[in-house]
Design a protein around this motif. Structure first.
Motif, PDB file in Angstrom:
ATOM      1  N   TYR A  72      42.969  31.951  39.009  1.00 35.27           N
ATOM      2  CA  TYR A  72      41.795  32.719  39.440  1.00 35.27           C
ATOM      3  C   TYR A  72      42.068  33.366  40.802  1.00 35.27           C
ATOM      4  O   TYR A  72      41.688  34.518  41.044  1.00 35.27           O
ATOM      5  N   GLY A  73      42.734  32.627  41.692  1.00 31.50           N
ATOM      6  CA  GLY A  73      43.084  33.194  42.986  1.00 31.50           C
ATOM      7  C   GLY A  73      44.010  34.387  42.849  1.00 31.50           C
ATOM      8  O   GLY A  73      43.847  35.408  43.526  1.00 31.50           O
ATOM      9  N   ALA A  74      44.983  34.286  41.934  1.00 34.24           N
ATOM     10  CA  ALA A  74      45.907  35.398  41.702  1.00 34.24           C
ATOM     11  C   ALA A  74      45.167  36.613  41.144  1.00 34.24           C
ATOM     12  O   ALA A  74      45.456  37.756  41.517  1.00 34.24           O
ATOM     13  N   ALA A  75      44.203  36.361  40.269  1.00 31.98           N
ATOM     14  CA  ALA A  75      43.422  37.465  39.708  1.00 31.98           C
ATOM     15  C   ALA A  75      42.604  38.160  40.793  1.00 31.98           C
ATOM     16  O   ALA A  75      42.488  39.391  40.814  1.00 31.98           O
ATOM     17  N   MET A  76      42.033  37.387  41.712  1.00 40.78           N
ATOM     18  CA  MET A  76      41.254  37.989  42.794  1.00 40.78           C
ATOM     19  C   MET A  76      42.141  38.782  43.753  1.00 40.78           C
ATOM     20  O   MET A  76      41.709  39.777  44.328  1.00 40.78           O
ATOM     21  N   LEU A  77      43.381  38.357  43.918  1.00 38.46           N
ATOM     22  CA  LEU A  77      44.296  39.112  44.779  1.00 38.46           C
ATOM     23  C   LEU A  77      44.602  40.487  44.187  1.00 38.46           C
ATOM     24  O   LEU A  77      44.913  41.428  44.916  1.00 38.46           O
ATOM     25  N   ARG A  78      44.518  40.593  42.881  1.00 31.28           N
ATOM     26  CA  ARG A  78      44.770  41.882  42.219  1.00 31.28           C
ATOM     27  C   ARG A  78      43.515  42.744  42.114  1.00 31.28           C
ATOM     28  O   ARG A  78      43.595  43.908  41.727  1.00 31.28           O
ATOM     29  N   HIS A  79      42.369  42.189  42.479  1.00 31.78           N
ATOM     30  CA  HIS A  79      41.119  42.936  42.335  1.00 31.78           C
ATOM     31  C   HIS A  79      41.057  44.057  43.376  1.00 31.78           C
ATOM     32  O   HIS A  79      41.392  43.856  44.536  1.00 31.78           O
ATOM     33  N   PRO A  80      40.630  45.258  42.971  1.00 30.18           N
ATOM     34  CA  PRO A  80      40.619  46.391  43.923  1.00 30.18           C
ATOM     35  C   PRO A  80      39.566  46.275  45.019  1.00 30.18           C
ATOM     36  O   PRO A  80      39.730  46.852  46.098  1.00 30.18           O
ATOM     37  N   ASP A  81      38.482  45.555  44.767  1.00 31.28           N
ATOM     38  CA  ASP A  81      37.423  45.401  45.764  1.00 31.28           C
ATOM     39  C   ASP A  81      37.720  44.159  46.609  1.00 31.28           C
ATOM     40  O   ASP A  81      37.503  43.029  46.175  1.00 31.28           O
ATOM     41  N   VAL A  82      38.228  44.372  47.819  1.00 34.05           N
ATOM     42  CA  VAL A  82      38.681  43.270  48.669  1.00 34.05           C
ATOM     43  C   VAL A  82      37.530  42.332  49.030  1.00 34.05           C
ATOM     44  O   VAL A  82      37.679  41.101  48.998  1.00 34.05           O
ATOM     45  N   GLU A  83      36.385  42.908  49.397  1.00 34.77           N
ATOM     46  CA  GLU A  83      35.243  42.091  49.794  1.00 34.77           C
ATOM     47  C   GLU A  83      34.751  41.231  48.629  1.00 34.77           C
ATOM     48  O   GLU A  83      34.515  40.028  48.784  1.00 34.77           O
ATOM     49  N   TYR A  84      34.602  41.840  47.464  1.00 36.08           N
ATOM     50  CA  TYR A  84      34.175  41.084  46.285  1.00 36.08           C
ATOM     51  C   TYR A  84      35.175  39.977  45.960  1.00 36.08           C
ATOM     52  O   TYR A  84      34.789  38.843  45.656  1.00 36.08           O
ATOM     53  N   PHE A  86      37.311  38.291  47.844  1.00 40.29           N
ATOM     54  CA  PHE A  86      37.295  37.155  48.762  1.00 40.29           C
ATOM     55  C   PHE A  86      36.102  36.244  48.498  1.00 40.29           C
ATOM     56  O   PHE A  86      36.248  35.027  48.324  1.00 40.29           O
ATOM     57  N   PHE A  87      34.916  36.822  48.466  1.00 46.26           N
ATOM     58  CA  PHE A  87      33.717  36.001  48.309  1.00 46.26           C
ATOM     59  C   PHE A  87      33.571  35.454  46.884  1.00 46.26           C
ATOM     60  O   PHE A  87      32.991  34.392  46.686  1.00 46.26           O
ATOM     61  N   GLU A  88      34.121  36.140  45.908  1.00 48.27           N
ATOM     62  CA  GLU A  88      34.093  35.625  44.539  1.00 48.27           C
ATOM     63  C   GLU A  88      35.001  34.398  44.408  1.00 48.27           C
ATOM     64  O   GLU A  88      34.668  33.444  43.706  1.00 48.27           O
ATOM     65  N   TYR A  89      36.145  34.428  45.102  1.00 46.59           N
ATOM     66  CA  TYR A  89      37.044  33.258  45.064  1.00 46.59           C
ATOM     67  C   TYR A  89      36.369  32.062  45.731  1.00 46.59           C
ATOM     68  O   TYR A  89      36.458  30.931  45.238  1.00 46.59           O
ATOM     69  N   LEU A  90      35.682  32.290  46.842  1.00 47.37           N
ATOM     70  CA  LEU A  90      34.940  31.203  47.480  1.00 47.37           C
ATOM     71  C   LEU A  90      33.866  30.658  46.542  1.00 47.37           C
ATOM     72  O   LEU A  90      33.677  29.442  46.435  1.00 47.37           O
ATOM     73  N   ARG A  91      33.148  31.579  45.890  1.00 48.69           N
ATOM     74  CA  ARG A  91      32.095  31.143  44.960  1.00 48.69           C
ATOM     75  C   ARG A  91      32.681  30.298  43.830  1.00 48.69           C
ATOM     76  O   ARG A  91      32.118  29.268  43.449  1.00 48.69           O
TER      77      ARG A  91
END
Length: 246
Positions: A72-84, A86-91
């Motif tokens: 999931y962390g790797a998927a968030m690193l590839r996400h184009p929206d940086v703000e989303y 970061f906070f989605e990984y925390l969530r």
């Protein structure tokens, strides 16, 4: 025939792992292998064949949990929206911790949150978290005075406080407050507020040229033609002088 047996064995192993993951999360790591076998609908021998001890079964559950967190962390690193991202990984981390407290406590005790894994030498949790922190700060959406240790500590504190509330809704509200405190301050346009240097309209202002009759600074309204004299008396005096001269 052998291939069917292997497929059946794989299905039974999957049943045991899924059941153990659920029971460890619900009831803690004190659940016995016999209880897991009964809940999975398989014999105790099937469980022992794949997992000789409860520690071996717990280790397999934790490995799968870590793999899911890392993916999931790797998927968030590839996400184009940086703000989303970061906070989605925390969530996601917070949600997993709240839903599976016993498993998360076991993960923390094992040290996989901070120590590099044997496979690729990266920390399963901290590596993507550190990269997301750097990206979010680079984009100006995260406070610059935070580092990965601060974020992890806030995450742990939020999880501990949310667990004590006993309410998913209140826990989500508390998490939102924590996340908002991490956001970088932004300059907002001032609307419907008094300006520090208001523009003078329809009010008395002072010109730079003095009255040609008495030398007094001329005050005039902000609209209309500029005044030539400071008062009606000076205007009349100037008119009389002009007639005398004529």
């Amino acid at each position: 025939m052998k291939r069917a047996e292997r497929a059946d064995a794989q299905r039974n192993r999957r049943k045991v792992l899924d059941t153990a993951d659920r029971l460890f999360g619900e009831r803690g790591t004190g659940v016995s292998l016999g209880e897991i076998a009964t809940a999975a609908g398989v014999g105790a021998g099937t469980v022992y064949r794949h997992f000789p001890t409860k520690d071996a079964l717990l280790a397999s559950v934790l490995d799968e949990r870590l793999a899911a967190l890392g993916d999931y962390g790797a998927a968030m690193l590839r996400h184009p929206d940086v703000e989303y991202a970061f906070f989605e990984y925390l969530r996601f981390l917070n949600e997993q911790a709240l839903a599976n407290r016993a498993i998360c406590e076991a993960l923390a005790a094992r040290g996989d949150w901070q120590e590099p894994s044997k496979g690729d030498g990266r920390c399963v949790i901290d590596s993507p978290l550190a990269a997301l922190v750097a990206k979010a700060q680079g984009a100006g959406v995260l406070r610059a005075d935070l580092d990965t240790r601060d974020v992890r500590a806030l995450l742990a504190g939020c999880t501990a406080m949310a667990q004590s509330l006993g309410s998913a809704e209140r826990a989500a509200h508390l998490a939102t407050l924590f996340w908002d405190g991490m956001r970088a301050e932004r300059n907002h346009e001032i609307r419907n507020e008094t300006s520090a240097a208001p523009v003078i309209r329809n009010e008395i202002a002072v010109t730079e040229d003095p009255c040609p009759v008495c030398g007094t600074p001329i005050a005039h309204a902000g609209t209309g033609r500029p005044a030539k004299y400071c008062s009606p008396a000076c205007r009349q005096k100037a008119f009389r002088d002009k007639r005398k001269g004529a």
